[in-house]
Structures are given as structure tokens and as C-alpha cells.
Design an enzyme around this catalytic site. Structure first.
Site, mmCIF file in Angstrom:
data_model
loop_
_atom_site.group_PDB
_atom_site.id
_atom_site.type_symbol
_atom_site.label_atom_id
_atom_site.label_comp_id
_atom_site.label_asym_id
_atom_site.label_seq_id
_atom_site.Cartn_x
_atom_site.Cartn_y
_atom_site.Cartn_z
ATOM 1 N N HIS A 17 2.713 -1.363 -5.143
ATOM 2 C CA HIS A 17 1.783 -2.379 -6.083
ATOM 3 C C HIS A 17 1.808 -3.991 -5.516
ATOM 4 O O HIS A 17 0.756 -4.439 -5.297
ATOM 5 C CB HIS A 17 2.383 -2.256 -7.319
ATOM 6 C CG HIS A 17 1.949 -0.971 -7.903
ATOM 7 N ND1 HIS A 17 1.075 -0.911 -9.026
ATOM 8 C CD2 HIS A 17 2.327 0.196 -7.655
ATOM 9 C CE1 HIS A 17 1.014 0.322 -9.329
ATOM 10 N NE2 HIS A 17 1.832 1.240 -8.588
ATOM 11 N N ASP A 110 -2.169 -6.722 -12.272
ATOM 12 C CA ASP A 110 -1.868 -5.159 -12.027
ATOM 13 C C ASP A 110 -2.490 -4.294 -13.455
ATOM 14 O O ASP A 110 -2.079 -4.653 -14.363
ATOM 15 C CB ASP A 110 -0.472 -4.873 -11.674
ATOM 16 C CG ASP A 110 -0.341 -3.528 -10.992
ATOM 17 O OD1 ASP A 110 -0.707 -2.576 -11.447
ATOM 18 O OD2 ASP A 110 0.527 -3.362 -10.144
HETATM 19 C C1 UDX Z 1 3.658 4.416 -4.877
HETATM 20 C C2 UDX Z 1 3.099 5.829 -5.436
HETATM 21 O O1 UDX Z 1 4.088 6.770 -4.982
HETATM 22 C C3 UDX Z 1 1.709 6.157 -4.879
HETATM 23 O O2 UDX Z 1 1.361 7.340 -5.126
HETATM 24 C C4 UDX Z 1 0.828 5.047 -5.543
HETATM 25 O O3 UDX Z 1 -0.570 5.250 -4.984
HETATM 26 C C5 UDX Z 1 1.270 3.672 -5.160
HETATM 27 O O4 UDX Z 1 2.780 3.454 -5.199
HETATM 28 P P1 UDX Z 1 4.832 4.999 -2.581
HETATM 29 O O5 UDX Z 1 5.469 6.370 -2.996
HETATM 30 O O6 UDX Z 1 5.940 4.393 -1.924
HETATM 31 O O7 UDX Z 1 3.895 4.138 -3.658
HETATM 32 O O8 UDX Z 1 3.788 5.287 -1.563
HETATM 33 P P2 UDX Z 1 2.826 4.368 -0.576
HETATM 34 O O9 UDX Z 1 1.649 4.190 -1.666
HETATM 35 O O10 UDX Z 1 2.127 5.289 0.438
HETATM 36 O O11 UDX Z 1 3.471 3.280 -0.250
HETATM 37 C C6 UDX Z 1 4.579 3.188 0.809
HETATM 38 C C7 UDX Z 1 4.166 1.883 1.695
HETATM 39 O O12 UDX Z 1 5.390 2.188 2.431
HETATM 40 C C8 UDX Z 1 3.348 1.948 2.736
HETATM 41 O O13 UDX Z 1 2.420 1.007 2.654
HETATM 42 C C9 UDX Z 1 4.014 2.584 3.975
HETATM 43 O O14 UDX Z 1 3.340 1.615 5.066
HETATM 44 C C10 UDX Z 1 5.360 1.644 3.722
HETATM 45 N N1 UDX Z 1 6.220 2.320 4.537
HETATM 46 C C11 UDX Z 1 6.487 3.973 4.101
HETATM 47 C C12 UDX Z 1 6.869 1.739 5.604
HETATM 48 O O15 UDX Z 1 6.620 0.411 6.011
HETATM 49 N N2 UDX Z 1 7.876 2.217 6.296
HETATM 50 C C13 UDX Z 1 8.076 3.646 6.340
HETATM 51 O O16 UDX Z 1 8.862 3.954 6.887
HETATM 52 C C14 UDX Z 1 7.514 4.405 5.257
#
Ligand code: UDX
Length: 451
Positions: A17, A110
Site C-alpha cells: 500500500h 488509502d
Molecule cells: C498485498 C496483497 O497481497 C495484494 O494482493 C494486494 O493487491 C496489495 O498488497 P503483496 O502480497 O506483498 O501485497 O504483493 P504485491 O502487491 O505484489 O506487492 C509486492 C511488492 O514487493 C511488489 O511491488 C514487488 O515488486 C515487491 N517485491 C516482491 C520485491 O521488490 N522483491 C521481491 O523479491 C518480491
């Protein structure tokens, strides 16, 4: 000359977020808006260096030492306490900033924190709600909020205007929870959304045209302003912007060197974001699928998950590299990467689309099943890995998916489609693009306040 419009930006304290809201802040700042990013005391420790032009302030959410519970009942307590304490501490911050000569014109908040709008109304300032998830998912929750979807879901197919017919497996996971607390929490986002001065959504018009047109008739203040991703990947105006700004984890940059000597489109990148937790059986199946696929692979297994890897699984082999975290955007943009196995968090989804990488979807929870549906059937840039009766993606199934995306005519089509979305995303945020125009309109309205 009029002083600069001043926006407070308040995100729900989690990586998925804060990061997009921070990227959006940087764009606003570039358009001349003064930005104060507000986070909780605990989350402050996770913030990396911010651009010096963005001020940082903290408010209490009632849990200054952090909140670590995953239990749904306790989560609910967290949201309630944040509303109670946050309403007061945000008000105090607005007063403090005004007394220091930096009155606040607008709070961009948010959608997970809908009580913020009451605070803005109290102080007579503009309230702009920022939707961190996409229009498709927001429309599903809104439809439920209107009472047009009943629980438990009995119809095999759910029909929502402008969306493709949705099977149960395409619906956000919270519709199936025994305890509806998280669904109620998400639906509460829409309790006062119509009263907000602006509704800003982290998507771009071309990606979700029909649903955006439909929702704009209902919410005339809706504007698509995304993708809020590090702008160097889309918009060369902000050249230094590689980093997201917040990371709970430390990236292992060695993976970039590892990628460097791999042929173009030869590596499967696999990562499930910051929250997903797969069990040992699923982890073992993934390991088998990756090894059997014969492709190179770069797999992010967070430190907390590493113990689930099969004992004899090498973390650095001829074909594969396992890291605990990586700079995902840089990895996706590397020409060696040919496919992304993802949990379909909205940020990862947007990143894959904007960089033009085809995907294999392995949704874990929340909005991710709906994003997986869009990848496969709407945007047509990926496929969803099939699960068995235990809801596990078997190694054999994953291997077949990898082979299909990496090495088939259909895979090539997905890649071509992904490249089309990349171009459209770049246009949307570029000068005169749909999101850029909307951002300008928003900014101009803020400056109108200054006259
Ligand atoms: C959460 C929810 O799970 C998701 O469904 C919702 O839409 C937003 O918030 P998350 O599960 O962490 O987030 O997934 P995502 O939204 O894909 O965000 C992960 C972030 O971490 C991405 O920006 C990605 O670039 C970053 N990341 C992930 C890294 O920088 N390095 C990594 O090794 C893995």
C-alpha cells in the site's frame, strides 16, 4: 505567486500500500505539489530514504511497537483501534502542520482507512481516496456492499456488469472465509466513498476501460491515475527513481549478475510477494516443477519460508538461484527473464503488465484470484496454474505451464499481448496520456484552492 498546494498522503501500513502511494506522491511532487507522507511509528523503521522533497510525519495507530497478529479477530481489533487512535492523531498532525505555517489542503488516504474522510470534513479540507486495488476488484466488493451478491455464494457463476462471468475460483478469497471480518473490512471502504472529493484508482483507463466507464457513471469523481510504479520504468522524467522506498526485506542484488549471462527470455522468475505463505507440500511441488521444466529459474523464498524447501534442494545450481528477496522491478525488466510465476498481488500484476512479461498465476488469497482471471481471460498475458482437489499446484502442472509460456506459440502470443500493455501503460502516464491528464486535473484543482 500562490504558495504550493499541500497534500498529506496516508497509506495503510503495509508494503503493497505504501509503495504505490509513495510513487503517486512523487508524481504529484513533480507537478509542484508539496507532499507530506504520513506513516505509523512502527512503519517508519521500514522506510528507506525518501526524496528530500517529500516530508515525512508519523501518527499513532495505537500499536507503536508494531502489530504482528495474523488472527482475523485481532486484525479486526487493529482496524478498529487504528480508526479510533488515527482519527485523533491525524487531526493533531493537521493542526500541528497548520501552526507551523504548512496548512494542509488535501488528504490523500488509502481506501482501507475510510474514517480519514471524517477527519478531512472536520477540518474543511479536500479528501481524496486512493484505491490500491484495481477497478475490477473494487467493483466486486462494491456490488457486495450494495447487497447484490449474497453469502454464501450459491450461483456457480457471478454476473457483474462489464466484468466477464466470474466462477468461484475468480472471486476474492474473503468471500469464502468462515469469519467474514476481512470481507466486511474491505467492503467498509465503500461506506463513504461517494462523499470523497476525489476517488483515485491505481490502474490505467486502457486496462480496465469498461468497468471504469461504468463506475465513473456511479462515482463521477473517479479518476484512474496509475500505474503507480517506479517511474523510471515508464516515464523518463524522473530518472533517479529505481527504488520503491519501502521494503520489509533486504534485496540480494547478486541475482542481477546471475541474470546477466543468461540468454534472452530464458529465465523463469518466481515470487509470491511479501505476505503469501505456502505450506511444505506446495513448496516441494514448486521445487520439482522448476527443476523438471529444464528452464533457468530465479526463485524468491523469503527467509521465513526457507525451512520449507526440500532438504536436498540446492540454492545455487547450474539452472537455478534461490534468494530471500530481490529488486523485483529490475529483475522483471532484465531481458533474460521470460516468464513470471506470481501470486498476482496487484503491485506484481501491474509490474508484469507494465514491463511486458507473461505470467503464470498462482493466486494465494485476497484480490489475487480475480487478478489471475484477468491475466488469463481479459488481458491474455498469462495462464493460471491448475490446482488439484487439495488446492495444490503439482510440480507436473507447473512444469507444463512453464513449458507453455516459455516455449509455445501461445506463449509467444502472451508475450506479444504483454508488450502491448506495456506500451499502453507507458502512454497512460506519459505527457497527455489518460492517467497523466487525470493527475493534472487533480493537481489543478488543488492549485485552484490556493487562489
Ligand atoms: C498485498 C496483497 O497481497 C495484494 O494482493 C494486494 O493487491 C496489495 O498488497 P503483496 O502480497 O506483498 O501485497 O504483493 P504485491 O502487491 O505484489 O506487492 C509486492 C511488492 O514487493 C511488489 O511491488 C514487488 O515488486 C515487491 N517485491 C516482491 C520485491 O521488490 N522483491 C521481491 O523479491 C518480491
Amino acid at each position: 505567486m500562490a504558495s504550493r498546494a499541500h497534500c498529506i498522503v496516508l497509506a495503510y501500513p503495509s508494503q503493497g500500500h505504501i509503495n504505490p502511494m509513495l510513487q503517486f506522491s512523487k508524481l504529484l511532487e513533480h507537478e509542484g505539489v508539496r507532499i507530506t507522507l504520513v506513516t505509523t511509528f512502527y512503519y517508519l523503521k521500514k522506510l528507506k530514504k525518501l526524496p528530500s522533497s517529500i516530508a515525512l510525519e508519523t501518527i499513532s495507530d495505537g500499536y507503536d511497537d508494531g502489530f504482528h497478529e495474523t488472527d482475523v479477530e485481532k486484525q479486526k481489533l487493529y482496524f478498529d483501534r487504528f480508526r479510533e487512535v488515527g482519527s485523533q492523531t491525524l487531526g493533531e498532525l493537521i493542526e500541528k502542520l497548520a501552526s507551523k505555517g504548512h496548512p494542509v489542503d488535501c488528504v490523500i488516504y488509502d481506501s482501507f482507512l475510510p474514517w480519514t474522510l471524517d477527519v478531512t470534513k472536520k477540518y474543511g479540507i479536500v479528501g481524496a481516496v486512493y484505491l490500491t486495488q484495481n477497478m475490477t476488484v473494487n467493483s466486486i466488493y462494491y456490488h457486495f456492499h450494495l447487497g447484490k451478491i449474497q453469502l454464501p455464494l450459491t450461483d456457480l457463476q457471478i454476473s457483474i456488469p462489464t466484468l466477464p462471468p466470474l466462477q468461484h475460483e475468480d472471486m476474492p478469497s474473503f468471500f469464502f472465509d468462515k469469519d467474514p471480518a476481512l470481507l466486511e473490512f474491505l467492503v467498509a471502504q465503500f461506506s463513504n466513498v461517494e462523499k470523497a472529493d476525489w476517488i483515485l484508482c491505481n490502474t490505467f483507463y486502457e486496462l480496465e476501460k469498461e468497468v471504469t466507464d461504468w463506475k465513473t457513471k456511479i462515482w463521477p469523481k473517479l479518476r484512474t491515475i496509475g500505474p503507480s510504479i517506479p517511474s523510471m520504468f515508464l516515464d523518463k522524467r524522473l530518472k533517479d527513481d529505481v527504488d520503491y522506498g519501502v521494503s520489509q526485506f533486504t534485496s540480494e542484488e547478486e541475482c542481477m549478475t546471475w541474470l546477466d549471462d543468461k540468454p534472452k527470455d530464458s529465465v523463469v522468475y518466481i515470487s509470491f510477494g511479501s505476505l503469501a505463505v505456502f505450506d511444505e507440500e506446495q513448496t516441494k511441488e514448486i521445487a520439482c516443477g522448476l527443476e523438471d521444466s529444464g528452464s533457468y529459474f530465479l526463485w524468491v523464498v523469503r527467509a521465513s519460508e526457507e525451512a520449507k524447501l526440500p532438504k536436498d534442494f540446492g540454492k545455487k545450481t547450474e539452472k537455478g538461484l534461490v534468494v530471500t528477496w530481490c529488486p523485483q522491478m529490475k529483475v522483471l525488466a532484465h531481458e533474460a527473464v521470460g516468464c513470471f510465476v506470481t501470486h498476482c498481488g496487484w503491485n506484481s500484476t501491474l509490474e508484469a503488465l507494465c514491463i511486458g512479461v507473461p505470467t503464470i498465476a498462482m493466486p494465494y488469497w485476497s484480490d489475487q484470484s480475480t487478478n489471475a482471471k484477468c491475466f488469463a481471460d481479459v488481458w491474455k498475458t498469462g495462464i493460471r496454474a491448475p490446482v488439484d482437489e487439495k488446492k495444490i499446484v503439482r510440480g507436473e502442472a507447473l512444469k507444463l505451464c512453464i513449458n507453455e509460456v516459455m516455449d509455445s506459440e501461445r506463449g509467444k502470443e502472451m508475450k506479444n499481448n504483454a508488450m502491448k500493455w506495456k506500451i499502453l501503460a507507458t502512454k497512460a502516464v506519459g505527457e497527455g496520456g489518460s492517467s497523466h491528464k487525470n493527475i493534472k486535473e487533480f493537481v489543478n484543482s488543488l492549485f485552484g484552492l490556493q487562489v
